[in-house]
Write a protein that holds these residues in place. Structure first.
Motif, mmCIF file in Angstrom:
data_model
loop_
_atom_site.group_PDB
_atom_site.id
_atom_site.type_symbol
_atom_site.label_atom_id
_atom_site.label_comp_id
_atom_site.label_asym_id
_atom_site.label_seq_id
_atom_site.Cartn_x
_atom_site.Cartn_y
_atom_site.Cartn_z
ATOM 1 N N UNK A 1 53.084 30.379 44.587
ATOM 2 C CA UNK A 1 52.862 30.934 45.915
ATOM 3 C C UNK A 1 54.161 31.049 46.709
ATOM 4 N N UNK A 2 55.123 30.178 46.470
ATOM 5 C CA UNK A 2 56.412 30.254 47.172
ATOM 6 C C UNK A 2 57.138 31.548 46.818
ATOM 7 N N UNK B 1 48.240 32.296 48.355
ATOM 8 C CA UNK B 1 47.253 31.389 47.770
ATOM 9 C C UNK B 1 46.122 32.133 47.089
ATOM 10 N N UNK B 2 45.647 33.203 47.724
ATOM 11 C CA UNK B 2 44.557 33.991 47.130
ATOM 12 C C UNK B 2 45.000 34.674 45.838
ATOM 13 N N UNK B 3 46.238 35.157 45.812
ATOM 14 C CA UNK B 3 46.762 35.824 44.608
ATOM 15 C C UNK B 3 46.791 34.836 43.448
ATOM 16 N N UNK B 4 47.266 33.625 43.704
ATOM 17 C CA UNK B 4 47.348 32.607 42.656
ATOM 18 C C UNK B 4 45.946 32.181 42.210
ATOM 19 N N UNK B 5 45.035 31.959 43.167
ATOM 20 C CA UNK B 5 43.663 31.541 42.817
ATOM 21 C C UNK B 5 42.937 32.619 42.013
ATOM 22 N N UNK B 6 43.073 33.879 42.444
ATOM 23 C CA UNK B 6 42.391 34.962 41.735
ATOM 24 C C UNK B 6 42.971 35.134 40.335
ATOM 25 N N UNK B 7 44.284 34.969 40.203
ATOM 26 C CA UNK B 7 44.921 35.041 38.888
ATOM 27 C C UNK B 7 44.316 33.986 37.959
ATOM 28 N N UNK B 8 44.111 32.788 38.498
ATOM 29 C CA UNK B 8 43.523 31.708 37.712
ATOM 30 C C UNK B 8 42.088 32.055 37.286
ATOM 31 N N UNK B 9 41.296 32.592 38.218
ATOM 32 C CA UNK B 9 39.913 32.974 37.895
ATOM 33 C C UNK B 9 39.860 34.070 36.828
ATOM 34 N N UNK B 10 40.757 35.050 36.950
ATOM 35 C CA UNK B 10 40.774 36.166 35.999
ATOM 36 C C UNK B 10 41.254 35.743 34.614
ATOM 37 N N UNK C 1 46.740 44.237 35.340
ATOM 38 C CA UNK C 1 47.127 45.438 36.059
ATOM 39 C C UNK C 1 47.416 45.046 37.510
ATOM 40 N N UNK C 2 48.491 45.546 38.075
ATOM 41 C CA UNK C 2 48.849 45.229 39.462
ATOM 42 C C UNK C 2 47.750 45.694 40.425
ATOM 43 N N UNK C 3 47.040 46.756 40.074
ATOM 44 C CA UNK C 3 45.970 47.282 40.937
ATOM 45 C C UNK C 3 44.877 46.243 41.194
ATOM 46 N N UNK C 4 44.782 45.209 40.347
ATOM 47 C CA UNK C 4 43.775 44.165 40.547
ATOM 48 C C UNK C 4 44.000 43.404 41.858
ATOM 49 N N UNK C 5 45.193 43.487 42.406
ATOM 50 C CA UNK C 5 45.444 42.833 43.688
ATOM 51 C C UNK C 5 44.520 43.377 44.778
ATOM 52 N N UNK C 6 44.113 44.630 44.660
ATOM 53 C CA UNK C 6 43.229 45.217 45.671
ATOM 54 C C UNK C 6 41.836 44.598 45.642
ATOM 55 N N UNK C 7 41.527 43.810 44.608
ATOM 56 C CA UNK C 7 40.228 43.122 44.513
ATOM 57 C C UNK C 7 40.221 41.812 45.305
ATOM 58 N N UNK C 8 41.374 41.385 45.768
ATOM 59 C CA UNK C 8 41.484 40.124 46.503
ATOM 60 C C UNK C 8 40.953 40.319 47.909
ATOM 61 N N UNK C 9 40.133 39.386 48.337
ATOM 62 C CA UNK C 9 39.505 39.465 49.656
ATOM 63 C C UNK C 9 40.557 39.691 50.743
ATOM 64 N N UNK C 10 40.364 40.750 51.529
ATOM 65 C CA UNK C 10 41.227 41.027 52.671
ATOM 66 C C UNK C 10 42.511 41.767 52.345
ATOM 67 N N UNK C 11 42.813 41.976 51.079
ATOM 68 C CA UNK C 11 44.067 42.630 50.696
ATOM 69 C C UNK C 11 43.915 44.141 50.872
ATOM 70 N N UNK C 12 44.725 44.732 51.725
ATOM 71 C CA UNK C 12 44.635 46.174 51.969
ATOM 72 C C UNK C 12 45.355 46.946 50.875
ATOM 73 N N UNK C 13 44.942 48.182 50.685
ATOM 74 C CA UNK C 13 45.608 49.044 49.709
ATOM 75 C C UNK C 13 47.054 49.265 50.129
ATOM 76 N N UNK C 14 47.297 49.306 51.432
ATOM 77 C CA UNK C 14 48.655 49.494 51.947
ATOM 78 C C UNK C 14 49.572 48.350 51.489
ATOM 79 N N UNK C 15 49.063 47.116 51.555
ATOM 80 C CA UNK C 15 49.852 45.962 51.110
ATOM 81 C C UNK C 15 50.082 46.025 49.602
ATOM 82 N N UNK C 16 49.043 46.378 48.849
ATOM 83 C CA UNK C 16 49.180 46.506 47.397
ATOM 84 C C UNK C 16 50.253 47.549 47.072
ATOM 85 N N UNK C 17 50.200 48.687 47.760
ATOM 86 C CA UNK C 17 51.192 49.748 47.529
ATOM 87 C C UNK C 17 52.602 49.279 47.895
#
Length: 149
Positions: A25-26, A40-49, A54-70
């Motif tokens: 997370x750092x 924290x959500x990126x690390x937790x979701x990575x663990x669950x998956x 694919x980097x596009x999976x970041x858009x599946x994280x709660x609250x993560x906007x497509x703008x941030x993913x882009x």
């Protein structure tokens, strides 16, 4: 424009490239638009998956906007060699159910089929027997291991 703002942002601050499947997370905090909560959500979701395929999976994280993913996509590397596979024919109901792409009914259908047929040998077998919707099968495919050992 948004592109101009991005290039100004990057030129003012040197942002390192981050490997998504190994970063803590750092390291993720150094990415634009990623604060402690998203890191924290990126690390937790990575663990669950079992890792990101694919980097596009970041858009599946709660609250993560497509703008941030882009915004972060050009700053990410992705090493999929260490993806954790689900040993489908050896997993318990609960282990399968923990994967974010599988719903209760999906797991129930697959487990009943495996109990009857003695296992599942391929993605084709899942598709041919209608055990998962095509959209789910496409998402879960990189995470399945059909070996019996």
């Amino acid at each position: 424009t948004a592109g101009d703002r991005k290039s100004q942002y990057f030129s003012r601050r040197e942002v390192p490239v981050v490997e998504l499947n190994s970063a803590d997370s750092t390291a993720l905090l150094q990415l634009p638009g990623i604060g402690p909560v998203f890191a924290g959500r990126i690390v937790r979701y990575r663990h669950l998956l079992g890792g990101y395929c694919n980097v596009a999976q970041l858009s599946e994280i709660y609250g993560m906007s497509q703008e941030t993913v882009d915004l972060v996509t050009p700053l990410l590397l992705l090493d999929t060699a260490g993806l954790e596979k689900l040993p489908l024919n050896r997993c318990s109901f609960g282990q399968l159910l923990r994967h974010p792409y599988l719903e209760y009914e999906d797991v129930k259908n697959m487990v009943q089929y495996m109990d009857t047929e003695g296992g599942i040998g391929s993605l084709g077998e899942i598709r041919e027997n209608g055990l998962l919707a095509d959209s789910t099968l496409e998402k879960i495919a990189p995470y399945l291991d059909f070996s019996d050992d």
